[in-house]
Design a protein around this motif. Structure first.
Motif, PDB file in Angstrom:
ATOM      1  N   ARG A  17       0.964  -1.087   0.169  1.00 14.19           N
ATOM      2  CA  ARG A  17      -0.283   0.118  -0.415  1.00 14.19           C
ATOM      3  C   ARG A  17       1.276   1.700   0.006  1.00 14.19           C
ATOM      4  NH1 ARG A  17      -2.294   2.810   4.454  1.00 14.19           N
ATOM      5  NH2 ARG A  17      -3.961   4.203   2.983  1.00 14.19           N
ATOM      6  N   ILE A  33       3.895  -4.738   3.868  1.00 17.64           N
ATOM      7  CA  ILE A  33       1.816  -4.811   4.820  1.00 17.64           C
ATOM      8  C   ILE A  33       2.761  -5.937   5.045  1.00 17.64           C
ATOM      9  CG2 ILE A  33       0.422  -4.565   6.142  1.00 17.64           C
ATOM     10  CD1 ILE A  33      -0.574  -2.344   4.200  1.00 17.64           C
ATOM     11  N   ARG A  73      -1.909  -6.546  13.522  1.00 15.57           N
ATOM     12  CA  ARG A  73      -2.860  -6.156  12.696  1.00 15.57           C
ATOM     13  C   ARG A  73      -3.924  -7.093  11.708  1.00 15.57           C
ATOM     14  NH1 ARG A  73      -3.839  -1.101  11.120  1.00 15.57           N
ATOM     15  NH2 ARG A  73      -5.747  -1.277  11.382  1.00 15.57           N
ATOM     16  N   VAL A  74      -2.968  -7.537  10.782  1.00 12.80           N
ATOM     17  CA  VAL A  74      -2.856  -8.248   9.565  1.00 12.80           C
ATOM     18  C   VAL A  74      -3.075  -9.203   9.651  1.00 12.80           C
ATOM     19  CG1 VAL A  74      -2.867  -8.091   7.048  1.00 12.80           C
ATOM     20  CG2 VAL A  74      -2.888  -5.741   8.162  1.00 12.80           C
ATOM     21  N   ILE A  97      -7.962  -6.886   7.193  1.00 10.40           N
ATOM     22  CA  ILE A  97      -7.425  -6.429   8.409  1.00 10.40           C
ATOM     23  C   ILE A  97      -8.171  -6.041   9.732  1.00 10.40           C
ATOM     24  CG2 ILE A  97      -6.559  -4.334   8.665  1.00 10.40           C
ATOM     25  CD1 ILE A  97      -6.304  -4.071   5.700  1.00 10.40           C
ATOM     26  N   LEU A 120     -10.518  -1.898  12.125  1.00  8.84           N
ATOM     27  CA  LEU A 120     -10.196  -0.198  11.093  1.00  8.84           C
ATOM     28  C   LEU A 120      -9.742   0.884  11.780  1.00  8.84           C
ATOM     29  CD1 LEU A 120     -12.158  -1.528   8.408  1.00  8.84           C
ATOM     30  CD2 LEU A 120      -9.882  -2.508   8.176  1.00  8.84           C
ATOM     31  N   SER A 125      -7.306   6.246   8.905  1.00  5.65           N
ATOM     32  CA  SER A 125      -5.366   5.691   7.698  1.00  5.65           C
ATOM     33  C   SER A 125      -5.276   4.446   7.281  1.00  5.65           C
ATOM     34  CB  SER A 125      -4.896   6.416   9.137  1.00  5.65           C
ATOM     35  OG  SER A 125      -4.810   4.640   9.992  1.00  5.65           O
ATOM     36  N   ASP A 126      -6.161   3.244   7.081  1.00  2.00           N
ATOM     37  CA  ASP A 126      -6.223   2.522   6.628  1.00  2.00           C
ATOM     38  C   ASP A 126      -6.918   2.151   5.011  1.00  2.00           C
ATOM     39  OD1 ASP A 126      -5.101   0.694   8.528  1.00  2.00           O
ATOM     40  OD2 ASP A 126      -6.844   0.388   9.571  1.00  2.00           O
ATOM     41  N   TYR A 167      -5.057  -1.326  -2.348  1.00  2.00           N
ATOM     42  CA  TYR A 167      -3.902  -2.314  -2.055  1.00  2.00           C
ATOM     43  C   TYR A 167      -3.751  -3.057  -2.717  1.00  2.00           C
ATOM     44  CZ  TYR A 167      -4.886  -1.379   3.643  1.00  2.00           C
ATOM     45  OH  TYR A 167      -4.927  -0.827   4.471  1.00  2.00           O
TER      46      TYR A 167
END
Length: 264
Positions: free
Chosen positions: A55, A60, A71-72, A82, A85, A88-89, A93
């Motif tokens: 991203r 990531i 977190r992923v 993900i 959330l 900022s996400d 992608y």
């Protein structure tokens, strides 16, 4: 010599274009702020040995299972989850799925949109942390369509708005500020959608709340006085009833005593 070199370069360019375009599917995904969302890859699990998620040209870290500190993580064959959330996400992608026996990866492109809702008291400031690095425009819905509040390179459109540290602040919130706000990127894709409502809790000015409290106190006082008056009236009625019942019996006893005295 140069002719053959040019043909070789042209063939290499065509080959590279084919490997990056084939299997490239753009998928729109929405998620609620604070919750989880999944980027589905829809690829069969045939000898997948590696996935890379990027991203804004940065890789990531992707865990193989949910039980990790990140977190992923991947789920199933190559779906990417993900967690928790945040605004900022939001954005684009790229997922590359590599196989053991294939020289080129399968590619999936996603556009993640974040939804949220918030409420604000009248007269307070509404602060939205939506000015992302990939944000190009912020708009609010109105009766005539969408109204621009902020654009990259030009800033805010009103002196009631401020742009500071990635936050867009609307000062002295009014009923007219309620509605839907959205953030767009440079390609016109929606990054964030926020629904803003007016908070009804403790609404009104301090003077209005004071008057309302006084009015309620006055009503409660009248209710108490009315209840006491009813009790006094009930007590008086009971007292009169008792006296009315006792008086005939008193006269009978007094007359009975008088008729027996001469015989003594």
């Amino acid at each position: 010599m140069f002719r053959w070199l040019n043909l070789l370069l042209l063939f290499s360019f065509i080959k590279y274009s084919e490997t990056t375009i084939v299997g490239n599917i753009s998928i729109h995904v929405t998620g609620q702020k604070g919750e989880n969302t999944t980027l589905p890859c829809d690829i069969k699990a045939r000898d997948i040995f590696h996935v890379i998620l990027t991203r804004l040209s940065k890789n990531i870290p992707v865990c193989e299972t949910e039980d990790c500190s990140g977190r992923v993580f991947t789920k199933g064959s190559c779906d990417v989850v993900i967690k928790d959330l945040s605004f900022s996400d939001a954005g684009k992608y790229i997922l590359r799925v590599y196989y053991n026996n294939a020289p080129e990866p399968q590619i999936r492109e996603y556009h993640l949109q974040i939804h949220a809702g918030t409420s604000v008291k009248k007269g307070e400031d509404l602060e939205l942390d939506v000015l992302l690095i990939n944000a190009d425009k912020v708009e609010r819905s109105s009766s005539s369509g969408w109204t621009e509040l902020w654009t990259r390179g030009h800033g805010v459109s009103s002196d009631r708005l401020t742009d500071r540290d990635g936050n867009l602040t609307i000062h002295e919130f009014t009923v007219n500020d309620t509605g839907t706000y959205r953030v767009l990127d440079s390609e016109g894709e929606i990054l964030i959608t926020v629904t803003v409502t007016e908070s009804r809790t403790d609404s009104g000015s301090p003077g209005e709340r004071k008057d309302d409290t006084a009015h309620k106190s006055w009503i409660i006082g009248l209710s108490v006085i009315g209840a006491l008056a009813a009790l006094v009236l009930l007590g008086f009625i009971i007292f009169v009833a008792i006296r009315k019942y006792q008086c005939p019996n008193g006269d009978y006893m007094e007359g009975h005593q008088r008729t027996e005295e001469p015989g003594l």
